[in-house]
Design a protein around this motif. Sequence first.
Motif, PDB file in Angstrom:
ATOM      1  N   ILE A  30       0.939  -1.019  -0.451  1.00  0.00           N
ATOM      2  CA  ILE A  30      -0.190  -0.052  -0.305  1.00  0.00           C
ATOM      3  C   ILE A  30       1.114   1.156  -0.195  1.00  0.00           C
ATOM      4  CG2 ILE A  30      -1.664   0.850   1.263  1.00  0.00           C
ATOM      5  CD1 ILE A  30      -2.604  -1.604   2.577  1.00  0.00           C
ATOM      6  N   VAL A  31       0.170   2.125  -1.223  1.00  0.00           N
ATOM      7  CA  VAL A  31       1.682   3.022  -1.062  1.00  0.00           C
ATOM      8  C   VAL A  31       0.827   4.502  -1.074  1.00  0.00           C
ATOM      9  CG1 VAL A  31       3.061   4.714  -2.856  1.00  0.00           C
ATOM     10  CG2 VAL A  31       2.875   2.202  -2.770  1.00  0.00           C
ATOM     11  N   ASP A  32       1.391   4.944  -0.176  1.00  0.00           N
ATOM     12  CA  ASP A  32       0.578   6.721   0.480  1.00  0.00           C
ATOM     13  C   ASP A  32       0.614   7.871  -0.405  1.00  0.00           C
ATOM     14  OD1 ASP A  32      -0.871   8.577   1.814  1.00  0.00           O
ATOM     15  OD2 ASP A  32      -0.026   8.323   3.403  1.00  0.00           O
ATOM     16  N   PRO A  33       0.438   7.861  -1.042  1.00  0.00           N
ATOM     17  CA  PRO A  33       1.215   9.057  -1.680  1.00  0.00           C
ATOM     18  C   PRO A  33       1.059  10.420  -0.814  1.00  0.00           C
ATOM     19  CG  PRO A  33      -1.227   9.123  -2.137  1.00  0.00           C
ATOM     20  CD  PRO A  33      -1.052   8.012  -1.375  1.00  0.00           C
ATOM     21  N   VAL A  34       0.640  10.872   0.304  1.00  0.00           N
ATOM     22  CA  VAL A  34       1.346  12.087   1.173  1.00  0.00           C
ATOM     23  C   VAL A  34       2.650  11.798   1.757  1.00  0.00           C
ATOM     24  CG1 VAL A  34       0.068  13.151   2.216  1.00  0.00           C
ATOM     25  CG2 VAL A  34      -1.495  12.643   1.376  1.00  0.00           C
ATOM     26  N   ALA A  35       2.821  10.470   2.169  1.00  0.00           N
ATOM     27  CA  ALA A  35       3.174   9.837   2.945  1.00  0.00           C
ATOM     28  C   ALA A  35       4.653  10.392   1.831  1.00  0.00           C
ATOM     29  CB  ALA A  35       4.016   8.551   3.178  1.00  0.00           C
ATOM     30  N   ALA A  36       4.909  10.834   1.251  1.00  0.00           N
ATOM     31  CA  ALA A  36       6.915  10.732   0.830  1.00  0.00           C
ATOM     32  C   ALA A  36       6.709  12.222   0.597  1.00  0.00           C
ATOM     33  CB  ALA A  36       6.874  10.171  -0.813  1.00  0.00           C
ATOM     34  N   GLY A  37       5.800  13.123   0.815  1.00  0.00           N
ATOM     35  CA  GLY A  37       5.504  14.428   0.345  1.00  0.00           C
ATOM     36  C   GLY A  37       6.160  15.127  -1.332  1.00  0.00           C
ATOM     37  N   ARG A  38       5.613  15.770  -1.301  1.00  0.00           N
ATOM     38  CA  ARG A  38       5.581  16.208  -3.091  1.00  0.00           C
ATOM     39  C   ARG A  38       6.943  17.338  -2.888  1.00  0.00           C
ATOM     40  NH1 ARG A  38       2.711  20.577  -6.041  1.00  0.00           N
ATOM     41  NH2 ARG A  38       1.473  20.809  -4.202  1.00  0.00           N
ATOM     42  N   ASP A  39       8.153  16.435  -3.812  1.00  0.00           N
ATOM     43  CA  ASP A  39       9.299  17.282  -4.151  1.00  0.00           C
ATOM     44  C   ASP A  39       9.291  17.966  -5.768  1.00  0.00           C
ATOM     45  OD1 ASP A  39      11.819  17.692  -4.923  1.00  0.00           O
ATOM     46  OD2 ASP A  39      11.937  16.157  -5.911  1.00  0.00           O
ATOM     47  N   LEU A  40       9.238  19.590  -4.655  1.00  0.00           N
ATOM     48  CA  LEU A  40       9.234  20.521  -6.205  1.00  0.00           C
ATOM     49  C   LEU A  40      10.515  21.392  -6.644  1.00  0.00           C
ATOM     50  CD1 LEU A  40       6.976  22.584  -4.594  1.00  0.00           C
ATOM     51  CD2 LEU A  40       6.302  21.391  -5.977  1.00  0.00           C
ATOM     52  N   ALA A  41      11.066  20.342  -7.284  1.00  0.00           N
ATOM     53  CA  ALA A  41      12.195  20.942  -7.901  1.00  0.00           C
ATOM     54  C   ALA A  41      12.416  21.785  -8.558  1.00  0.00           C
ATOM     55  CB  ALA A  41      12.883  19.228  -9.070  1.00  0.00           C
ATOM     56  N   PRO A  42      11.712  22.527  -9.928  1.00  0.00           N
ATOM     57  CA  PRO A  42      12.110  23.265 -10.468  1.00  0.00           C
ATOM     58  C   PRO A  42      11.756  24.696  -9.640  1.00  0.00           C
ATOM     59  CG  PRO A  42      10.367  22.000 -11.236  1.00  0.00           C
ATOM     60  CD  PRO A  42      10.400  21.496 -10.300  1.00  0.00           C
ATOM     61  N   LEU A  43      11.035  24.777  -7.994  1.00  0.00           N
ATOM     62  CA  LEU A  43      11.095  25.333  -6.956  1.00  0.00           C
ATOM     63  C   LEU A  43      12.716  25.154  -6.430  1.00  0.00           C
ATOM     64  CD1 LEU A  43       9.987  28.217  -5.615  1.00  0.00           C
ATOM     65  CD2 LEU A  43       8.217  26.291  -4.227  1.00  0.00           C
ATOM     66  N   ALA A  44      13.101  24.829  -6.232  1.00  0.00           N
ATOM     67  CA  ALA A  44      14.346  24.393  -5.359  1.00  0.00           C
ATOM     68  C   ALA A  44      15.149  25.275  -5.828  1.00  0.00           C
ATOM     69  CB  ALA A  44      14.678  22.904  -5.024  1.00  0.00           C
ATOM     70  N   ARG A  45      15.531  24.443  -6.941  1.00  0.00           N
ATOM     71  CA  ARG A  45      16.489  25.115  -8.284  1.00  0.00           C
ATOM     72  C   ARG A  45      16.531  26.887  -8.223  1.00  0.00           C
ATOM     73  NH1 ARG A  45      14.986  20.651 -11.513  1.00  0.00           N
ATOM     74  NH2 ARG A  45      13.690  21.621 -12.814  1.00  0.00           N
ATOM     75  N   ARG A  46      15.465  27.413  -8.151  1.00  0.00           N
ATOM     76  CA  ARG A  46      15.276  28.634  -8.268  1.00  0.00           C
ATOM     77  C   ARG A  46      15.645  29.338  -6.439  1.00  0.00           C
ATOM     78  NH1 ARG A  46       8.976  30.110 -10.616  1.00  0.00           N
ATOM     79  NH2 ARG A  46       9.778  29.734 -12.852  1.00  0.00           N
ATOM     80  N   LEU A  47      15.388  29.191  -5.439  1.00  0.00           N
ATOM     81  CA  LEU A  47      16.094  29.281  -4.649  1.00  0.00           C
ATOM     82  C   LEU A  47      17.351  28.809  -3.929  1.00  0.00           C
ATOM     83  CD1 LEU A  47      12.489  28.063  -2.399  1.00  0.00           C
ATOM     84  CD2 LEU A  47      12.644  30.100  -2.510  1.00  0.00           C
ATOM     85  N   GLY A  48      17.511  27.258  -4.469  1.00  0.00           N
ATOM     86  CA  GLY A  48      19.126  27.107  -4.559  1.00  0.00           C
ATOM     87  C   GLY A  48      19.470  27.012  -3.412  1.00  0.00           C
ATOM     88  N   VAL A  49      18.713  25.607  -3.364  1.00  0.00           N
ATOM     89  CA  VAL A  49      18.699  24.941  -1.872  1.00  0.00           C
ATOM     90  C   VAL A  49      18.747  23.448  -2.826  1.00  0.00           C
ATOM     91  CG1 VAL A  49      17.701  26.216  -0.334  1.00  0.00           C
ATOM     92  CG2 VAL A  49      15.971  25.174  -1.657  1.00  0.00           C
ATOM     93  N   SER A  50      18.873  21.991  -2.085  1.00  0.00           N
ATOM     94  CA  SER A  50      19.016  21.535  -2.841  1.00  0.00           C
ATOM     95  C   SER A  50      17.381  20.282  -2.927  1.00  0.00           C
ATOM     96  CB  SER A  50      19.481  19.919  -1.486  1.00  0.00           C
ATOM     97  OG  SER A  50      20.753  20.488  -1.194  1.00  0.00           O
ATOM     98  N   SER A  51      16.512  20.724  -1.985  1.00  0.00           N
ATOM     99  CA  SER A  51      15.245  19.974  -2.157  1.00  0.00           C
ATOM    100  C   SER A  51      14.313  20.929  -1.285  1.00  0.00           C
ATOM    101  CB  SER A  51      15.140  18.478  -1.829  1.00  0.00           C
ATOM    102  OG  SER A  51      15.180  18.697  -0.362  1.00  0.00           O
TER     103      SER A  51
END
Length: 328
Positions: free
Chosen positions: A73-94
């Motif tokens: 059973i995979v909980d789609p909420v469990a891993a969170g949502r990774d916002l890679a484009p926003l991370a790049r704009r902020l200059g952070v890893s994730s």
Amino acid sequence: MESSGSAGGGSRLEAAIGDAIAHDATLKVSLASQHYLDGTSKVELARRHGLSRFQVARLLEEARDEGIVRIEIVDPVAAGRDLAPLARRLGVSSVTVAAERPGESARAAIARQVARLLTAQLPEGGRLGVAWSRTLMHLPGALGQLSRADVVQLVGSLSTSGYSTAQSSALAHSLGAHTRGQVWALPTPLIVDSAQVAASLRAMEEVRSTLDAADSLDVATVSIGAWSEGDSTLWARLRPEEQRQAREAGVVAEICGILLGADGAVWHSAMEDRVIGVRPDQLRRARVIAAAPAVGRPDAVLAAARSGLVDDIVLGPELAEQVAALFE
């Protein structure tokens, strides 16, 4: 001759039992494949294989018990949502968006995602720094087993509305129970009345050793506080004149008692001499996972990212949208 016949009979019996077991396993695999992969009903399976519906149900149950069928059973909420484009704009890893589960508070959801990142980032035999906040107080309840590591309390204890200094200092010890390592506690307040008192406390062996231990952090967990009443745990500890000066200087965020301007620069003032905690250069050497709970203050998240003090940011969906809007 009797002995030989008995041995032959035993071999035939063992072979027959082996064939029956193999046939039983093959049947379970066939039934499970048709039922779970093809969607064939138990009634139809019974008809196809000359079995009763109850025999089919029993065989499918045994297939699960024996590991032939493994249901994930995979909980789609469990891993969170990774916002890679926003991370790049902020200059952070994730950047991770922490959606709330039913009955879960926003702060607990953020702490759950911090726990997930912490489990992945903390190395065996490493050193973990932790700063208490109303969000990170939920961290121990969200953690499973962590790598063996030492724990360093990053700032002195503090109290805030509904929470005592005892709860603040207990967080490091609670995480130490998870990591099974040495705990470097900081038995002082976060901020004291004068620079002289702070200097005297820093000279104490147990305080000095903890502050020095922060020189070699591998991972740290902190919280990003917006610089306003109710959003920063440090705000109420400053004198009204200091609050005003910080605002006039453009301070928008606070991390571990470190005040940040909108451009991410550390605001230096006499107040720093009264704070007992980790230094900016010590945080910059670690992998820092930051919780950002203050909805409505995306400028605080942007300042934290620009400061170079944080690497991974966890925040709620609404604040994530507000931060993303800064780049539109």
